[in-house]
Design an enzyme around this catalytic site. Structure first.
Site, PDB file in Angstrom:
ATOM      1  N   GLU A  45       0.556  -1.394  -0.341  1.00  0.00           N
ATOM      2  CA  GLU A  45       0.145  -0.032   0.384  1.00  0.00           C
ATOM      3  C   GLU A  45       0.645   1.248  -0.165  1.00  0.00           C
ATOM      4  O   GLU A  45       1.112   1.173   0.648  1.00  0.00           O
ATOM      5  CB  GLU A  45      -0.921   0.151   1.420  1.00  0.00           C
ATOM      6  CG  GLU A  45      -2.614   0.213   1.192  1.00  0.00           C
ATOM      7  CD  GLU A  45      -2.953   0.152   2.194  1.00  0.00           C
ATOM      8  OE1 GLU A  45      -2.785   1.640   3.470  1.00  0.00           O
ATOM      9  OE2 GLU A  45      -3.107  -0.492   3.190  1.00  0.00           O
ATOM     10  N   ASP A  56      -5.195   9.645  10.116  1.00  0.00           N
ATOM     11  CA  ASP A  56      -3.592   9.705  10.223  1.00  0.00           C
ATOM     12  C   ASP A  56      -3.184  10.237  11.509  1.00  0.00           C
ATOM     13  O   ASP A  56      -2.966  10.767  12.461  1.00  0.00           O
ATOM     14  CB  ASP A  56      -2.638   9.539   9.617  1.00  0.00           C
ATOM     15  CG  ASP A  56      -3.129   8.982   8.341  1.00  0.00           C
ATOM     16  OD1 ASP A  56      -2.853   7.569   8.931  1.00  0.00           O
ATOM     17  OD2 ASP A  56      -2.879   9.567   7.042  1.00  0.00           O
ATOM     18  N   TYR A 170     -11.373  -3.402   4.213  1.00  0.00           N
ATOM     19  CA  TYR A 170      -9.942  -3.160   6.241  1.00  0.00           C
ATOM     20  C   TYR A 170     -10.834  -2.964   6.553  1.00  0.00           C
ATOM     21  O   TYR A 170     -11.799  -1.796   6.684  1.00  0.00           O
ATOM     22  CB  TYR A 170      -9.273  -1.715   4.837  1.00  0.00           C
ATOM     23  CG  TYR A 170      -8.406  -1.411   5.856  1.00  0.00           C
ATOM     24  CD1 TYR A 170      -8.102  -0.996   7.051  1.00  0.00           C
ATOM     25  CD2 TYR A 170      -7.589  -0.970   4.785  1.00  0.00           C
ATOM     26  CE1 TYR A 170      -7.225  -0.531   7.858  1.00  0.00           C
ATOM     27  CE2 TYR A 170      -6.046  -0.556   5.474  1.00  0.00           C
ATOM     28  CZ  TYR A 170      -6.139  -0.004   7.257  1.00  0.00           C
ATOM     29  OH  TYR A 170      -4.980   0.168   7.090  1.00  0.00           O
TER      30      TYR A 170
END
Lengths: 264, 397
Positions: A45, A56, A170
């Site tokens: 990825e 993040d 995911y």
């Protein structure tokens, strides 16, 4: 069957590695990808850095910031991907936020992804409600748009994502942002079970997986594991990539040894 | 009600919910709780009562006679949000969302702040409602708006410095969203402007619309007519939408949004998102924003921390495209002029944010006949800005 789905086989847990493209620099990313492939990663990825990565944690924020400081753009990331695919066959997916894709142009971006040998997209700020437009374009170009689910997802949302995600789903292991944690979330087991009941797609667990034990624990529940922030830390600690290689090799080995255990 | 977002949270092409999956159920929960509260007369009654007794509403609509004389043209009326408790309009929304959070059983409140006005308003409401309060603030803003940091701490709020990116409002919002993603179960994100994912632009707008509702009734009572122009500054856009929205269907009332022109539009160092930006996605909403050619969000500049933001609320983007409102820019230097002018002529020290609107309204008034009526939203008081202004004007103590 897409290049991504073909990675998932019975008796084989997929190992997916995330690195920020252009961190610590452009050439390094190509070498890092080669090292990850050699260490036994099934999918790589590549993160296209964005100025405001709100899903993040500190590690990937910092890597993105440094990559942007060096002038890394989505175009350069496409070039890096193309270069990587000239030396390895491991499938590549891009992970980035929606605005850089929107700015590049959905159609142009997807076309260039295919040209560069990228097989899928993960866009953490694009839930299925907002993803219809990009989905249309990715389907047309045979690019997998991989949606995310979280422990907070309702059964109805799980059903929606199960019907629309391509390649795999995911699973965000915890309620939080990316980044290394000391242990896996206790809510993971029940969460994977809820998704499994509604989907035949491969399920990969990411966020917070930073140790071999975490990978084993997650792989016992799901079809693959995704490791990101820990890899960035290892690259920062040892630019020769020896530490990165040895860690990935040990995860791969552990997953292979435990491959027949732990069905829930 | 006029101009509601559609079921997906869009005003025309703008709005939506571009957030990580983790937050999607929380947005749905918030939307449900808000609809429920709207339908509950007891909630409305409590909000109205506290608006009156705690905030001190209604705020006056003041005829700025000296300012009007000075400009020599149209009549200038000031909506005195600077007289609301805590000194700015931000308290209206903070109170509404605080009551909503309490109703939802949330015990922990997080907020972002630029100028500190929203942070102070949130800390105030949390103190009053006995809620834990954490405010994210860029380190650059902590420096330039120090008095507000002290006020928040006095009211028991924890101010968490944000040292990433441009160290201003944009980065404080990033950090608040990351906190919310991590603590969504017991935490309400008390967003301070008409930005962010749906339903925030609608909820914040509704709580701020009290400004326009009052102003509309006040001007009708005093002048027996509607105004010709409404003028307000626009960063994220909450005080301006609050004033504009209740006049949405009064087609003869023109809306003027004043953005921060910073060092000048040509320098690139400004925050004039609607005047110069492109459509993109930031902080969960599709709207105009300031980005580079690669879709990276640009660092903005303004002398006023509250307008120093590269995005803008989706309802404003909708007003712009449908020509319901006009957006103009006033630069730092002109803002200081507006700041001095109001202080000198009326004895009212405006917030630097509001000084943008003051400057533009006076400029406009000069070219209009004396029978025209302008309402300017004086969104906040300027005590917090004395340090910046003294420095900028080179004044000695």
């Amino acid at each position: 069957m897409s290049e991504i789905t073909s990675v998932f086989k019975p008796d084989h847990k997929a190992l997916i590695a995330y690195v920020t493209a252009g961190y610590p620099d452009k050439t390094a990313t190509v070498n890092i990808a080669a090292a990850l492939a050699e260490g036994g990663c099934d999918i790589i990825e590549l993160g296209i850095p964005f100025s405001d990565p709100l899903a993040d944690g500190a590690t990937i924020q910092h890597a993105s910031y440094l990559a942007l400081q060096q002038g890394i753009t989505p175009q350069i990331c496409l070039d890096i991907a193309a270069e990587i695919r000239q030396i390895i066959t491991t499938p590549l997916v891009f992970m980035t936020y929606y605005n850089p894709i929107l700015r590049y142009g959905l159609e142009a971006f997807c076309k260039e992804c295919i040209k560069a040998g990228v097989s899928g997209l993960i866009v953490p700020d694009l839930p299925p409600e907002e993803g219809l437009e990009l989905e249309k374009v990715t389907h047309k170009h045979n690019l997998d748009l991989i949606y995310l689910l979280a422990p907070t997802s309702t059964d109805q949302r799980i059903g929606t994502v199960a019907a629309r995600s391509r390649g795999f789903i995911y699973l965000v292991s915890l309620t939080g942002v990316t980044g290394a944690r000391s242990s896996l979330s206790p809510e993971l087991k029940g969460f994977v079970k809820r998704v499994r009941a509604k989907s035949d797609l491969p399920l990969c667990v990411g966020f917070g997986i930073s140790k071999v034990e975490h990978a084993l624990e997650a792989a016992a529940l799901a079809d693959g594991v995704i490791i990101g922030s820990r890899l960035i830390n290892l690259i920062e600690e040892d630019t020769s990539l020896a530490a990165l290689k040895s860690f990935i090799t040990s995860v791969r080995k552990a997953l292979n040894e435990k491959k027949n255990t732990g069905e829930v | 009600m006029p101009c509601r977002p559609d079921v997906s949270g869009y005003f025309g092409n703008y709005g939506g919910k571009f957030v990580p999956e983790t937050l999607m159920p929380a947005l749905a929960e918030l939307e449900g709780a808000y609809a429920d509260a709207l339908a509950d007369a007891a909630f409305q009654k409590q909000f109205d009562q506290l608006c009156k007794d705690f905030i001190g509403r209604p705020t006056p609509l003041y005829y700025a006679e000296q300012l009007t004389k000075k400009s020599g043209g149209a009549i200038i009326l000031l909506k005195r949000e600077d007289l609301a408790h805590t000194g700015a309009h931000k308290i209206n929304n903070a109170l509404g969302q605080g009551l909503l959070a309490k109703r939802m059983g949330k015990t922990r409140i997080i907020a972002e702040t630029g100028a500190g006005q929203h942070g102070v308003a949130t800390a105030t409401v949390c103190a009053m409602l006995d809620l834990e309060c954490i405010v994210y603030m860029g380190t650059e803003d902590i420096k330039r708006q120090a008095p507000n940091v002290q006020r928040m701490k006095l009211m028991n709020a924890e101010v968490r410095p944000v040292d990433s990116g441009s160290r201003t409002l944009k980065d404080a919002i990033n950090e608040a969203i990351r906190d919310w993603v991590s603590n969504v179960k017991d935490t309400h994100y008390l967003l301070g402007s008409v930005v962010g994912p749906h339903p925030y632009p609608m909820i914040v707008r509704d709580f701020q619309a009290i400004i326009g509702r009052e102003a509309r009734a006040q001007v009708l009572k005093a002048y027996n007519r509607l105004p010709d122009y409404l003028v307000a500054c626009v960063g994220g856009g909450s005080n301006s939408i609050g004033l504009f929205h209740p006049f949405y269907n009064d087609k003869d009332v023109k809306f003027i949004g004043v953005e921060a022109g910073g060092l000048g539009l040509k320098t690139g160092k400004h925050s004039a998102t609607l005047a110069t930006g492109k459509v993109g996605v930031l902080h969960g909403t599709k709207s105009y924003l300031m980005e580079d050619e690669h879709g990276q969000i640009m660092e903005t500049h303004s002398i006023s921390a509250g307008l120093d933001y590269p995005g803008v609320g989706p309802e404003h983007s909708f007003y712009k495209d449908s020509d319901r409102a006009t957006y103009v820019a006033v630069n730092d230097e002109e803002t200081l002029e507006g700041f001095k002018l109001l202080s000198n002529t009326e004895g009212i020290i405006p917030a630097l944010e509001s000084a943008h609107a003051i400057y533009y309204a006076v400029k406009m008034a000069k070219d209009l006949s004396k029978d025209k009526l302008i309402i300017v939203n004086l969104s906040g008081r300027g005590d917090k800005d004395l340090g910046i202004v003294t420095q900028a004007l080179g004044m000695k103590e």
